[in-house]
Design a protein around this motif. Structure first.
Motif, PDB file in Angstrom:
ATOM      1  N   VAL A 104     -40.658 -42.762  36.656  1.00 22.22           N
ATOM      2  CA  VAL A 104     -39.975 -43.696  38.091  1.00 22.22           C
ATOM      3  C   VAL A 104     -38.490 -44.740  37.516  1.00 22.22           C
ATOM      4  O   VAL A 104     -38.684 -45.157  36.854  1.00 22.22           O
ATOM      5  CB  VAL A 104     -40.220 -44.234  38.882  1.00 22.22           C
ATOM      6  CG1 VAL A 104     -39.952 -44.905  40.402  1.00 22.22           C
ATOM      7  CG2 VAL A 104     -41.591 -42.994  39.330  1.00 22.22           C
ATOM      8  N   VAL A 105     -37.754 -43.961  38.215  1.00 19.50           N
ATOM      9  CA  VAL A 105     -36.571 -45.093  38.166  1.00 19.50           C
ATOM     10  C   VAL A 105     -35.908 -45.754  39.499  1.00 19.50           C
ATOM     11  O   VAL A 105     -36.316 -45.225  40.790  1.00 19.50           O
ATOM     12  CB  VAL A 105     -35.593 -44.948  37.420  1.00 19.50           C
ATOM     13  CG1 VAL A 105     -34.189 -46.058  37.280  1.00 19.50           C
ATOM     14  CG2 VAL A 105     -34.909 -44.637  36.708  1.00 19.50           C
ATOM     15  N   MET A 106     -36.330 -47.335  39.612  1.00 16.53           N
ATOM     16  CA  MET A 106     -36.356 -48.210  40.316  1.00 16.53           C
ATOM     17  C   MET A 106     -35.249 -48.739  40.786  1.00 16.53           C
ATOM     18  O   MET A 106     -34.986 -49.909  39.207  1.00 16.53           O
ATOM     19  CB  MET A 106     -37.383 -49.354  41.029  1.00 16.53           C
ATOM     20  CG  MET A 106     -39.226 -49.014  40.836  1.00 16.53           C
ATOM     21  SD  MET A 106     -39.456 -48.308  42.133  1.00 16.53           S
ATOM     22  CE  MET A 106     -39.594 -49.839  43.096  1.00 16.53           C
ATOM     23  N   ALA A 107     -34.550 -48.222  41.368  1.00 15.70           N
ATOM     24  CA  ALA A 107     -33.119 -48.723  41.696  1.00 15.70           C
ATOM     25  C   ALA A 107     -32.981 -49.645  43.344  1.00 15.70           C
ATOM     26  O   ALA A 107     -31.906 -48.824  44.556  1.00 15.70           O
ATOM     27  CB  ALA A 107     -32.312 -47.604  41.607  1.00 15.70           C
ATOM     28  N   GLU A 247     -45.837 -48.105  32.276  1.00 14.92           N
ATOM     29  CA  GLU A 247     -45.276 -47.372  31.389  1.00 14.92           C
ATOM     30  C   GLU A 247     -45.228 -45.948  31.706  1.00 14.92           C
ATOM     31  O   GLU A 247     -45.532 -45.659  33.199  1.00 14.92           O
ATOM     32  CB  GLU A 247     -45.907 -46.329  30.015  1.00 14.92           C
ATOM     33  CG  GLU A 247     -45.857 -45.979  28.899  1.00 14.92           C
ATOM     34  CD  GLU A 247     -47.402 -45.049  28.031  1.00 14.92           C
ATOM     35  OE1 GLU A 247     -47.170 -45.079  26.998  1.00 14.92           O
ATOM     36  OE2 GLU A 247     -48.098 -44.995  28.911  1.00 14.92           O
ATOM     37  N   GLY A 248     -43.591 -45.224  31.351  1.00 18.30           N
ATOM     38  CA  GLY A 248     -42.886 -44.762  32.818  1.00 18.30           C
ATOM     39  C   GLY A 248     -42.241 -45.583  33.780  1.00 18.30           C
ATOM     40  O   GLY A 248     -41.232 -44.028  33.868  1.00 18.30           O
ATOM     41  N   LEU A 249     -42.201 -46.158  34.504  1.00 23.92           N
ATOM     42  CA  LEU A 249     -41.387 -46.726  34.999  1.00 23.92           C
ATOM     43  C   LEU A 249     -40.784 -47.452  35.022  1.00 23.92           C
ATOM     44  O   LEU A 249     -40.387 -48.745  34.105  1.00 23.92           O
ATOM     45  CB  LEU A 249     -42.590 -48.016  36.454  1.00 23.92           C
ATOM     46  CG  LEU A 249     -42.284 -47.876  37.567  1.00 23.92           C
ATOM     47  CD1 LEU A 249     -42.408 -47.073  38.852  1.00 23.92           C
ATOM     48  CD2 LEU A 249     -42.204 -49.841  38.462  1.00 23.92           C
ATOM     49  N   TYR A 250     -39.193 -47.712  35.109  1.00 20.78           N
ATOM     50  CA  TYR A 250     -37.950 -48.652  34.406  1.00 20.78           C
ATOM     51  C   TYR A 250     -37.456 -48.893  36.443  1.00 20.78           C
ATOM     52  O   TYR A 250     -37.336 -47.988  37.264  1.00 20.78           O
ATOM     53  CB  TYR A 250     -37.068 -47.141  34.009  1.00 20.78           C
ATOM     54  CG  TYR A 250     -38.070 -47.017  33.161  1.00 20.78           C
ATOM     55  CD1 TYR A 250     -37.690 -46.926  31.897  1.00 20.78           C
ATOM     56  CD2 TYR A 250     -38.488 -45.309  33.164  1.00 20.78           C
ATOM     57  CE1 TYR A 250     -38.941 -46.845  30.501  1.00 20.78           C
ATOM     58  CE2 TYR A 250     -38.905 -44.739  32.090  1.00 20.78           C
ATOM     59  CZ  TYR A 250     -39.320 -45.710  31.209  1.00 20.78           C
ATOM     60  OH  TYR A 250     -39.896 -44.798  30.045  1.00 20.78           O
ATOM     61  N   ALA A 272     -31.965 -46.645  32.374  1.00 18.65           N
ATOM     62  CA  ALA A 272     -33.253 -46.386  32.890  1.00 18.65           C
ATOM     63  C   ALA A 272     -33.349 -45.282  32.336  1.00 18.65           C
ATOM     64  O   ALA A 272     -34.267 -45.220  32.000  1.00 18.65           O
ATOM     65  CB  ALA A 272     -33.243 -47.087  33.720  1.00 18.65           C
ATOM     66  N   VAL A 273     -32.744 -44.760  32.686  1.00 20.63           N
ATOM     67  CA  VAL A 273     -32.524 -42.432  32.727  1.00 20.63           C
ATOM     68  C   VAL A 273     -32.020 -43.145  30.872  1.00 20.63           C
ATOM     69  O   VAL A 273     -33.345 -41.273  30.258  1.00 20.63           O
ATOM     70  CB  VAL A 273     -31.800 -42.321  33.055  1.00 20.63           C
ATOM     71  CG1 VAL A 273     -30.874 -40.738  32.574  1.00 20.63           C
ATOM     72  CG2 VAL A 273     -31.867 -41.866  34.718  1.00 20.63           C
ATOM     73  N   SER A 274     -32.234 -43.321  30.152  1.00 20.79           N
ATOM     74  CA  SER A 274     -32.473 -43.076  29.477  1.00 20.79           C
ATOM     75  C   SER A 274     -33.238 -43.171  28.301  1.00 20.79           C
ATOM     76  O   SER A 274     -33.871 -42.033  27.742  1.00 20.79           O
ATOM     77  CB  SER A 274     -30.818 -43.780  28.194  1.00 20.79           C
ATOM     78  OG  SER A 274     -29.934 -43.524  28.219  1.00 20.79           O
TER      79      SER A 274
END
Ligand code: FAD
Length: 284
Positions: A104-107, A247-250, A272-274
């Motif tokens: 997950v990317v929190m934006a 872990e796995g959360l950006y 974050a995606v990289s």
């Protein structure tokens, strides 16, 4: 179905994350709004976006829109209420719907305004951030909705079919799409009061007796949205690769910290995606 990356937010950070994830052929979910970001649309003139000398926020939004459409990226126009880490994956909850993603990317940006006095104290005790999620608790009760955006009107309409009375306090210029039985209060809320549970909304010129209060903002504090995430004030703590403590959360953009700027947000969306893709590669 389990997605590779769920991106929560459709501002510069979330959109930059989504185009970079699409270029890398990842299976993505993007949550946000049709106008991308109210902070984009509201900017009268932008002069610090590299490569573009001067344009309005609305013009930049149109450029973002045409870019994502050219890559066939669709925004799911839904609010995410919670993100739960399940160990091997995340469960993303939006109203009655649930989605699964490995990362997950929190934006989600940040809410610039302060919390109301009493809002944090009564959160979960008569104060909530999602009327459609908690509506059943307020059957035949008196409820106030403090709406910071048009999406709050939908929540008020939904609630008006269940509650006995709904007050709507718009914090923006209302062009009403509200059901006739909703009472609109044009006043400024100052405090939430109560005993064990919230029962009073204090406004500048009056007080309302209520049994529930919903505050519908563009974004809510991440600590309520993602249980267990480490925060620092309104921001999610992260390292230079946009890793959080989970872990796995950006994280990317304004919700990762200051300065609050478009290009910084877009750059962090890319980082974050990289990082998410490196994590996915390691798990294969
Ligand atoms: P945002 O743009 O805030 O986007 C967040 C997105 O996430 C929104 O679409 C929101 O609806 C969505 N979201 C939030 N929570 C959820 C949820 N739970 N579920 C689904 N979606 C969610 N910066 C500059 O560099 N130059 C400028 O000239 C400039 N001018 C500005 C003028 C104004 C009036 C304002 C308010 C800001 C300005 N900024 C400027 C700052 C800039 O707007 C922000 O830094 C930038 O928009 C941050 O991008 P973001 O993607 O992190 O968050």
């Amino acid at each position: 179905m389990r997605y590779d990356i769920a991106i929560i937010g459709s501002g510069p950070a979330g959109l930059a994350a989504s185009i970079n994830a699409r270029i890398r052929n990842k299976n993505i979910l993007v949550f946000g709004s049709s106008d991308m970001s109210s902070k984009l649309v509201k900017a009268p003139s932008i002069d610090n976006y590299l490569g573009i000398e001067s344009l309005s926020g609305k013009e930049l939004k149109d450029k973002f829109k045409s870019h994502i459409e050219s890559m066939d990226i669709k925004i799911i126009e839904k609010r995410v209420n919670n993100v739960y880490s399940m160990g091997e994956h995340f469960t993303i909850v939006s109203g009655d719907d649930m989605y699964e993603a490995t990362t997950v990317v929190m934006a989600t940006g940040v809410e610039y305004g302060k919390m109301l006095k009493g809002e944090e104290e009564y959160l979960g005790k008569g104060v909530g951030y999602c009327a459609t999620c908690d509506a059943m608790l307020y059957r035949n009760k008196i409820v106030a909705i403090i709406g910071y955006n048009h999406e709050a009107e939908e929540e008020a309409n939904f609630l008006s079919e269940i509650a006995s009375k709904v007050y709507y306090i718009p914090m923006y210029k209302l062009e009403s799409q509200l059901n006739d039985d909703i009472t609109i209060i044009e006043d400024r809320p100052t405090e939430i009061k109560g005993d064990r549970l919230a029962n009073k909304l204090v406004l500048k010129n009056q007080e309302l007796y209520v049994e529930g209060i919903f505050v519908i903002k563009d974004s809510v504090s991440p600590k309520y949205m993602v249980p267990g995430v480490e925060v620092e004030g309104p921001h999610i703590k992260c390292d230079k690769d946009m890793n959080t403590n989970i872990e796995g959360l950006y994280v990317a953009g304004d919700c990762a910290g200051k300065p609050y700027q478009y290009l910084k947000s877009a750059g962090q969306g890319q980082i974050a995606v990289s990082s998410a893709i490196s994590y996915l590669d390691k798990k294969r």
